[in-house]
Every structure is written in structure tokens, then in C-alpha cells.
Design a protein around this motif. Structure first.
Motif, PDB file in Angstrom:
ATOM      1  N   LEU A 100       0.752  -1.106   0.028  1.00  7.00           N
ATOM      2  CA  LEU A 100      -0.122  -0.219   0.071  1.00  7.00           C
ATOM      3  C   LEU A 100       0.746   1.217  -0.054  1.00  7.00           C
ATOM      4  N   ALA A 101       0.598   1.903  -0.921  1.00  8.54           N
ATOM      5  CA  ALA A 101       1.283   3.606  -1.009  1.00  8.54           C
ATOM      6  C   ALA A 101       1.085   4.044   0.182  1.00  8.54           C
ATOM      7  N   GLY A 102       1.998   4.617   0.853  1.00  3.59           N
ATOM      8  CA  GLY A 102       1.811   5.770   1.973  1.00  3.59           C
ATOM      9  C   GLY A 102       1.411   5.216   3.255  1.00  3.59           C
ATOM     10  N   VAL A 121       6.389  -2.676   0.967  1.00  3.43           N
ATOM     11  CA  VAL A 121       6.846  -3.209  -0.308  1.00  3.43           C
ATOM     12  C   VAL A 121       6.287  -2.148  -1.338  1.00  3.43           C
ATOM     13  N   MET A 122       6.838  -1.621  -2.025  1.00  5.79           N
ATOM     14  CA  MET A 122       6.395  -0.789  -3.284  1.00  5.79           C
ATOM     15  C   MET A 122       6.834  -1.618  -4.524  1.00  5.79           C
ATOM     16  N   PRO A 123       6.189  -2.382  -5.176  1.00  2.04           N
ATOM     17  CA  PRO A 123       6.479  -3.034  -6.433  1.00  2.04           C
ATOM     18  C   PRO A 123       5.566  -1.903  -7.502  1.00  2.04           C
ATOM     19  N   PHE A 171      10.798   6.606  -3.546  1.00  2.00           N
ATOM     20  CA  PHE A 171      10.667   5.614  -4.609  1.00  2.00           C
ATOM     21  C   PHE A 171       9.258   5.262  -5.362  1.00  2.00           C
ATOM     22  N   THR A 172       8.406   5.500  -4.417  1.00  2.00           N
ATOM     23  CA  THR A 172       6.779   5.411  -4.863  1.00  2.00           C
ATOM     24  C   THR A 172       6.645   6.350  -6.010  1.00  2.00           C
ATOM     25  N   GLY A 173       7.304   7.705  -5.848  1.00  2.00           N
ATOM     26  CA  GLY A 173       6.987   8.672  -6.854  1.00  2.00           C
ATOM     27  C   GLY A 173       7.724   8.253  -8.330  1.00  2.00           C
TER      28      GLY A 173
HETATM   29  O1  LIG Z   1      -1.683   5.492  -7.735  1.00  3.79           O
HETATM   30  C1  LIG Z   1      -1.530   4.769  -6.714  1.00  3.79           C
HETATM   31  O2  LIG Z   1      -1.712   5.487  -5.798  1.00  3.79           O
HETATM   32  C2  LIG Z   1      -0.825   3.482  -6.662  1.00  3.79           C
HETATM   33  C3  LIG Z   1       0.629   3.469  -5.838  1.00  3.79           C
HETATM   34  C4  LIG Z   1       1.690   3.526  -6.856  1.00  3.79           C
HETATM   35  C5  LIG Z   1       0.968   3.317  -7.867  1.00  3.79           C
HETATM   36  N1  LIG Z   1      -0.201   3.255  -7.843  1.00  3.79           N
END
Ligand SMILES: O=C(O)[C@@H]1CCC=N1
Ligand SMILES: NC(=O)C1=CN([C@@H]2O[C@H](COP(=O)(O)OP(=O)(O)OC[C@H]3O[C@@H](n4cnc5c(N)ncnc54)[C@H](O)[C@@H]3O)[C@@H](O)[C@H]2O)C=CC1
Length: 281
Positions: A100-102, A121-123, A171-173
Motif C-alpha cells: 500500500l502506498a503511503g 513493499v512498493m512494486p 521510491f513510490t514517486g
Molecule cells: O496511484 C497509486 O496510489 C498507486 C501507488 C503507486 C501506483 N499506484
């Protein structure tokens, strides 16, 4: 090490499916040791079962005693409800992996029985073809062995980077959201090519091969991106004209701002969840 482990997904959406596809193709884990679940959408589970041959169950039917690694793959807004519904069911030695993001490891640890190993984890969706760039960060109670297993599991869907959790938002960005920037670029390349008379399918292939070739150059050659760009650019040539237009329309800044915007949103998701304001869909 993974051969005898049972992996379960909680959430069966886009990201879970991309990971399931890559994991199944890799053959690292027998299909009958992969369980996919959601709350109530039986049609989606049946579709996943038919496509990938993995076990599928509703969340309430999950055999928690058998699960070694539980992968949380719902939207960030659903995390608290999801944890509340499983925190009395998970075995103490089940490793919780969240994509999950964030959502921070400490947020999840607080809602799980004391001492549960949680890995963030950030895939990205290129997991589907085993080409993800995936980051992992250990939680407070995660052992070396848990991290080794996570690395081994996630290497079946692409490259894995172990990073400090403080770097997860950037990394997510870059990598979690990143595929979307390239698809956006491709939408524009395809449209512009088609408007100039190319067959749209061919424009799509030409654009994709060009991005693929540039990505391969970046991975396999020593030169910096600046040097590689300069190698393409003849004085007063076509590339210079293209790059001038990019600069004139703020191309470089737009790319930086996209990465920063996604990073900022990842941070906001954490704080909104803390103050119970998270309302994403
Ligand atoms: O847009 C999102 O929040 C999710 C997390 C990273 C990619 N998609
Ligand atoms: N889509 C992407 O490119 C990426 C997504 N992520 C993360 O993956 C997570 C899922 O994203 P998507 O797959 O795109 O969303 P999605 O909406 O396609 O899938 C979410 C799934 O979770 C299920 N769900 C919701 N609450 C649940 C619960 N309590 N128990 C079990 N299942 C539950 C839903 O029914 C659905 O199957 C998000 O948190 C996102 O931040 C991370 C990296 C990339």
C-alpha cells in the motif's frame, strides 16, 4: 527457502494480479501454495483462478494457520478495516507484506499483535511481466530471514532494492507510479504519430521500442543519461529541435514535478490516515 511457504493475497485488484502473474510465471512457488482473496467478488476470484491456476478464497475463508506470508493489496483507505478483521487471526510468525502506498510499517504494527513482522513493499504493475522495480523496507520486528524470503519472493517479479523506509515515498514517486508517466508519454507519442499519418498500431510499437531501447541503454551502458542524450543530438539537427520544444514547454520541470507530486501524495496518505481523513477511492 520459499518452496514450502504459503503466500496469501488480501485484495485481488490490479496490483495483486500483476504480482500473481509474475510469481506464477517464475515458477518459484507452486501454484497451490498461492492463495488469492477478496471480500466478496467471487467472479473476480474465479477469473484469477482460471487465468493463473492459483487457489482463490473469500477473505473470511482464509486458512490463517497455513499462511507464512500475507500480502496486503487493498487500497490505503481500507487498511484499518482490513487489519481490524485479521489481527486476531494471523499467526504470530506470519510475515505481513504491504504494497500500500503511503502506509507505514509503524501504522500497521500498532494494529497487529505485538511483535508481528511487517515489511513495506512498493512494486509496480510491470510485475505482470517480471519487470518490476520493487523496494522493500523492514519493520521493527522483521528478521534477516524474513527480509531474505521477501527478497527471494519479490525477485520473481523483477529487481528488488532494500531501502530505508524514509525513502519509500520518493521510491513510490519514481517507480510505483512511474509506469503511468511512461504510458502518458506513449499516449502522446502514439497520438502525434497517428495524426501525422502513421498507423496507430505501428506508432505504438515504434514508441515502445524506442523507450525500451533507451531503457536498455541506461541499464547496460556506462554513460550518464546526459551523455546518452548528447550522443543523439546533432548541432542544429532534429533532436536539438525536439529538445528545444521540450524545454520551451517545461518538459524537464513537468517530469520532476510529477515525481515530487506522487512523493508528496504518498506522505499525505500517511498523515491523512493518522487523522482519519483518507478518502481516496
Ligand atoms: O496511484 C497509486 O496510489 C498507486 C501507488 C503507486 C501506483 N499506484
Ligand atoms: N496499481 C498500481 O500500479 C500499484 C498499486 N499499489 C498499491 O496496491 C494497492 C492496491 O491497488 P490496486 O490493485 O490498484 O487497487 P484495486 O482497487 O484494483 O484493488 C484493491 C482490492 O482490494 C480489495 N479489498 C479492499 N478491502 C479489502 C479487505 N478488507 N480485504 C480483502 N480485500 C479487500 C478490493 O476488493 C480489490 O480487490 C494500493 O494500496 C496501492 O497503493 C502499489 C504499487 C503500484
Amino acid at each position: 527457502m520459499l518452496k514450502n511457504k504459503t503466500i496469501a493475497f488480501l485484495g485481488a485488484g490490479n496490483m495483486a494480479e500483476a504480482m500473481i502473474s509474475g510469481t506464477v510465471q517464475s515458477g518459484k512457488i507452486p501454484k497451490d501454495q498461492i492463495i488469492v482473496s477478496n471480500r466478496s467478488n467471487k467472479e473476480k476470484l474465479q477469473e484469477i483462478n482460471e487465468k493463473y491456476g492459483v487457489r482463490t478464497l473469500l477473505k473470511d475463508e482464509l486458512p490463517f494457520n497455513e499462511i507464512d506470508i500475507l500480502i496486503l493489496a487493498m487500497k490505503p483507505k481500507d487498511i484499518d478495516k482490513a487489519l481490524d478483521s485479521i489481527n486476531h487471526l494471523v499467526k504470530s510468525n506470519t510475515v505481513i507484506m504491504s504494497v500500500l502506498a503511503g502506509i507505514t510499517t509503524s501504522h500497521m504494527e500498532e494494529q497487529l499483535p505485538g511483535g508481528q513482522s511487517v515489511i513495506r513493499v512498493m512494486p509496480n504493475t510491470s510485475s505482470m511481466l517480471k519487470e518490476s522495480a520493487t523496494a522493500i523496507s523492514a519493520g521493527r520486528f522483521t528478521s534477516e530471514e524474513d527480509m531474505m524470503n521477501a527478497k527471494e519472493l519479490l525477485s520473481s517479479i523483477g529487481e528488488v532494492y532494500v531501502i530505508d523506509e524514509s525513502k519509500m515515498d520518493i521510491f513510490t514517486g519514481i517507480a510505483g507510479s512511474g509506469p503511468a508517466y511512461f504510458y502518458y508519454l506513449m499516449e502522446h507519442i502514439e497520438k502525434t504519430g497517428a495524426e501525422a499519418g502513421l498507423d496507430p498500431q505501428m506508432a505504438r510499437k515504434i514508441g515502445a521500442q524506442t523507450i525500451f531501447g533507451a531503457a536498455k541503454m541506461m541499464l547496460e551502458r556506462e554513460e550518464s543519461p546526459t551523455q546518452l542524450r548528447e550522443n543523439v543530438t546533432s548541432p542544429n539537427g532534429t533532436t536539438a529541435a525536439g529538445l528545444d520544444a521540450l524545454a520551451q514547454f517545461g518538459g524537464g520541470k513537468a517530469i520532476s514535478e510529477a515525481v515530487k507530486g506522487a512523493e508528496k501524495r504518498s506522505k499525505e496518505i500517511s498523515s491523512e490516515l493518522q487523522s482519519r481523513q483518507l478518502v481516496t477511492n
